[in-house]
Scaffold this active site. Structure first.
Site, PDB file in Angstrom:
ATOM      1  N   MET A  30       0.840  -1.206   0.000  1.00 47.71           N
ATOM      2  CA  MET A  30       0.000   0.000   0.000  1.00 47.71           C
ATOM      3  C   MET A  30       0.875   1.255   0.000  1.00 47.71           C
ATOM      4  O   MET A  30       0.414   2.350   0.327  1.00 47.71           O
ATOM      5  CB  MET A  30      -0.939  -0.010   1.205  1.00 47.71           C
ATOM      6  CG  MET A  30      -1.926  -1.179   1.119  1.00 47.71           C
ATOM      7  SD  MET A  30      -3.451  -0.894   1.993  1.00 47.71           S
ATOM      8  CE  MET A  30      -2.858  -0.706   3.655  1.00 47.71           C
TER       9      MET A  30
ATOM     10  N   ALA B  99       4.022   4.049   0.838  1.00 48.27           N
ATOM     11  CA  ALA B  99       4.749   4.618   1.981  1.00 48.27           C
ATOM     12  C   ALA B  99       5.824   3.597   2.380  1.00 48.27           C
ATOM     13  O   ALA B  99       5.898   3.130   3.506  1.00 48.27           O
ATOM     14  CB  ALA B  99       3.824   4.964   3.141  1.00 48.27           C
TER      15      ALA B  99
ATOM     16  N   HIS C 245       9.270  -3.437   3.223  1.00 43.41           N
ATOM     17  CA  HIS C 245       8.807  -3.688   1.853  1.00 43.41           C
ATOM     18  C   HIS C 245       9.996  -4.015   0.937  1.00 43.41           C
ATOM     19  O   HIS C 245       9.927  -4.915   0.102  1.00 43.41           O
ATOM     20  CB  HIS C 245       8.119  -2.447   1.288  1.00 43.41           C
ATOM     21  CG  HIS C 245       6.890  -2.010   2.027  1.00 43.41           C
ATOM     22  ND1 HIS C 245       6.836  -0.852   2.749  1.00 43.41           N
ATOM     23  CD2 HIS C 245       5.666  -2.572   2.146  1.00 43.41           C
ATOM     24  CE1 HIS C 245       5.629  -0.699   3.274  1.00 43.41           C
ATOM     25  NE2 HIS C 245       4.894  -1.736   2.937  1.00 43.41           N
TER      26      HIS C 245
ATOM     27  N   GLY D 213       4.807 -10.331   3.971  1.00 42.07           N
ATOM     28  CA  GLY D 213       5.562 -10.265   5.222  1.00 42.07           C
ATOM     29  C   GLY D 213       4.820 -10.947   6.364  1.00 42.07           C
ATOM     30  O   GLY D 213       3.588 -10.896   6.442  1.00 42.07           O
TER      31      GLY D 213
ATOM     32  N   ASP E 137       2.156  -9.374   8.908  1.00 38.96           N
ATOM     33  CA  ASP E 137       0.709  -9.574   8.731  1.00 38.96           C
ATOM     34  C   ASP E 137       0.469 -11.081   8.613  1.00 38.96           C
ATOM     35  O   ASP E 137       0.091 -11.584   7.557  1.00 38.96           O
ATOM     36  CB  ASP E 137       0.250  -8.821   7.485  1.00 38.96           C
ATOM     37  CG  ASP E 137       0.536  -7.338   7.601  1.00 38.96           C
ATOM     38  OD1 ASP E 137      -0.231  -6.645   8.271  1.00 38.96           O
ATOM     39  OD2 ASP E 137       1.553  -6.878   7.054  1.00 38.96           O
TER      40      ASP E 137
ATOM     41  N   SER F 113       4.374   1.408   7.741  1.00 36.63           N
ATOM     42  CA  SER F 113       4.112   2.728   7.143  1.00 36.63           C
ATOM     43  C   SER F 113       3.459   3.645   8.160  1.00 36.63           C
ATOM     44  O   SER F 113       3.590   4.860   8.097  1.00 36.63           O
ATOM     45  CB  SER F 113       3.188   2.574   5.938  1.00 36.63           C
ATOM     46  OG  SER F 113       3.706   1.615   5.050  1.00 36.63           O
ATOM     47  N   ARG F 114       2.746   3.054   9.116  1.00 41.28           N
ATOM     48  CA  ARG F 114       2.021   3.861  10.097  1.00 41.28           C
ATOM     49  C   ARG F 114       2.949   4.482  11.144  1.00 41.28           C
ATOM     50  O   ARG F 114       2.560   5.433  11.820  1.00 41.28           O
ATOM     51  CB  ARG F 114       0.959   3.018  10.801  1.00 41.28           C
ATOM     52  CG  ARG F 114      -0.177   2.602   9.882  1.00 41.28           C
ATOM     53  CD  ARG F 114      -1.241   1.838  10.651  1.00 41.28           C
ATOM     54  NE  ARG F 114      -2.500   1.782   9.935  1.00 41.28           N
ATOM     55  CZ  ARG F 114      -2.881   0.782   9.156  1.00 41.28           C
ATOM     56  NH1 ARG F 114      -2.104  -0.250   8.978  1.00 41.28           N
ATOM     57  NH2 ARG F 114      -4.064   0.835   8.548  1.00 41.28           N
TER      58      ARG F 114
HETATM   59  P1  AMP Z   1       1.481  -2.920   3.488  1.00 37.32           P
HETATM   60  O1  AMP Z   1       2.026  -1.882   2.556  1.00 37.32           O
HETATM   61  O2  AMP Z   1       1.551  -2.522   4.918  1.00 37.32           O
HETATM   62  O3  AMP Z   1       0.154  -3.451   3.056  1.00 37.32           O
HETATM   63  O4  AMP Z   1       2.486  -4.144   3.395  1.00 37.32           O
HETATM   64  C1  AMP Z   1       2.799  -4.738   2.157  1.00 37.32           C
HETATM   65  C2  AMP Z   1       3.574  -5.994   2.386  1.00 37.32           C
HETATM   66  O5  AMP Z   1       4.769  -5.694   3.109  1.00 37.32           O
HETATM   67  C3  AMP Z   1       2.801  -7.011   3.246  1.00 37.32           C
HETATM   68  O6  AMP Z   1       3.075  -8.307   2.757  1.00 37.32           O
HETATM   69  C4  AMP Z   1       3.396  -6.806   4.605  1.00 37.32           C
HETATM   70  O7  AMP Z   1       3.311  -7.959   5.426  1.00 37.32           O
HETATM   71  C5  AMP Z   1       4.832  -6.495   4.252  1.00 37.32           C
HETATM   72  N1  AMP Z   1       5.462  -5.775   5.350  1.00 37.32           N
HETATM   73  C6  AMP Z   1       5.031  -4.631   5.939  1.00 37.32           C
HETATM   74  N2  AMP Z   1       5.841  -4.305   6.967  1.00 37.32           N
HETATM   75  C7  AMP Z   1       6.796  -5.261   7.029  1.00 37.32           C
HETATM   76  C8  AMP Z   1       7.919  -5.499   7.876  1.00 37.32           C
HETATM   77  N3  AMP Z   1       8.226  -4.685   8.878  1.00 37.32           N
HETATM   78  N4  AMP Z   1       8.669  -6.591   7.637  1.00 37.32           N
HETATM   79  C9  AMP Z   1       8.354  -7.452   6.629  1.00 37.32           C
HETATM   80  N5  AMP Z   1       7.327  -7.277   5.790  1.00 37.32           N
HETATM   81  C10 AMP Z   1       6.551  -6.204   5.990  1.00 37.32           C
END
Ligand code: AMP
Length: 281
Positions: A31, A33, A38, A148, A151, A187-188
């Site tokens: 998503m 940021a 990522h 990741g 989640d 990202s948060r």
């Molecule tokens: P998001 O942009 O938060 O939807 O995350 C996109 C992907 O990146 C998802 O598969 C998340 O599980 C992974 N992800 C986000 N934060 C981390 C992190 N700290 N370590 C590993 N993977 C991550």
């Protein structure tokens, strides 16, 4: 040079040419940021595939809270630069209209794995995740997709989606990437003020401290200890702590009933809701 695509048809034309030349494709849905978490997924995908496609799309149908959607950080230009810096070949950045030209009506039911934790606290969240991920899979037709373990429950949902619909790709789980002080990258995190950011590493510290008691405590005792430690930190508003079987995400009552147990936490810290988890054994 990274290729940026805003339209499904253009991305598919690009990918068809790659696939016709026999190249494999890895997909990393995000998503945006973007942070090192990522980028670690992109690096892994790069090692295992000829072509890596990232998607950057803040998916409105997975947000059950409008304010959370509106405040979700968006840094598209920086994201493209970061993706380029780690050798990502293409990024798909569609508009909401491009992804959802008509009303979204799909309804998934993933059974017990979605009735707990994130699924219980965020009604409709995993339905929205499944809708966008399936759509991305159908658009990109990747050989592998990278997710990741931050989640962890989302990964279980996606595995079930792939299994139930016989989707032809491999789901690759990736380790959680943390800041030096242990805070799981998210990202948060950029929405935390200095005081909140200073206390945030305690989320992981408490998980580590309680997991160290696995030889002497029952799951219920460990959960109670975690709740106590979190409640001692006044900035934390805990939504749940769960100790669950990795295989089905159901609560563990006796360690010997499961092969792998993991502790999960969700809490509110200032303006943001944060999640983390740690394998117990
Ligand atoms: P998001 O942009 O938060 O939807 O995350 C996109 C992907 O990146 C998802 O598969 C998340 O599980 C992974 N992800 C986000 N934060 C981390 C992190 N700290 N370590 C590993 N993977 C991550």
């Amino acid at each position: 040079m990274i290729q940026v695509f805003n339209y499904i048809a253009d991305l598919q034309t690009y990918l068809k040419a790659k696939r016709d030349s026999g190249l494999s494709v890895g997909l990393v849905p995000t998503m945006g940021a973007l942070h090192e978490g990522h980028l670690s997924l992109i690096r892994r995908a790069k090692k295992e595939n000829d072509i890596v496609v990232a998607s950057v799309f803040v998916n409105p149908v997975q947000f059950n809270n409008r304010a959370d959607l509106e405040k979700y950080p968006r840094t598209p230009e920086k994201d493209v630069k970061l993706l380029e810096s780690v050798g990502c070949d293409a990024v798909f950045m569609p508009s909401v209209q491009e992804m959802y030209p008509t009303e979204v009506t799909d309804r998934y039911d993933f059974g017990i794995i979605e009735r707990v934790m994130e699924g219980a606290c965020r009604p409709g969240h995993f339905n929205g995740v499944a809708i966008v991920v399936r759509k991305l899979f159908e658009i990109v037709e990747p050989d592998r997709a990278y997710f990741g373990e931050k989640d962890f429950q989302q990964q279980a949902i996606i595995r079930k989606l792939v299994h139930d619909y016989n989707l032809k790709l491999e789901i690759v789980p990736c380790d959680i990437v943390r800041e030096k002080d242990g805070l799981a990258m998210s990202s948060r995190n950029m929405r935390l003020n200095d005081e909140e950011r200073a206390i945030a590493p305690m989320i992981y510290k408490v998980l580590q401290e309680v997991v160290a008691n696995v030889e002497t405590m029952s799951p219920a005792e460990m959960k109670a200890l975690a709740l106590k430690k979190y409640s001692d930190i006044k900035q934390f508003d805990v939504e749940y702590v769960e100790i669950a079987d990795e295989a089905n995400l159901q609560s563990v009552t006796d360690w010997k009933d499961c092969e792998h147990a993991r502790i999960f936490v969700a809490l509110q810290l200032g303006p943001v809701r944060l999640i983390d988890n740690l394998r117990i054994f």
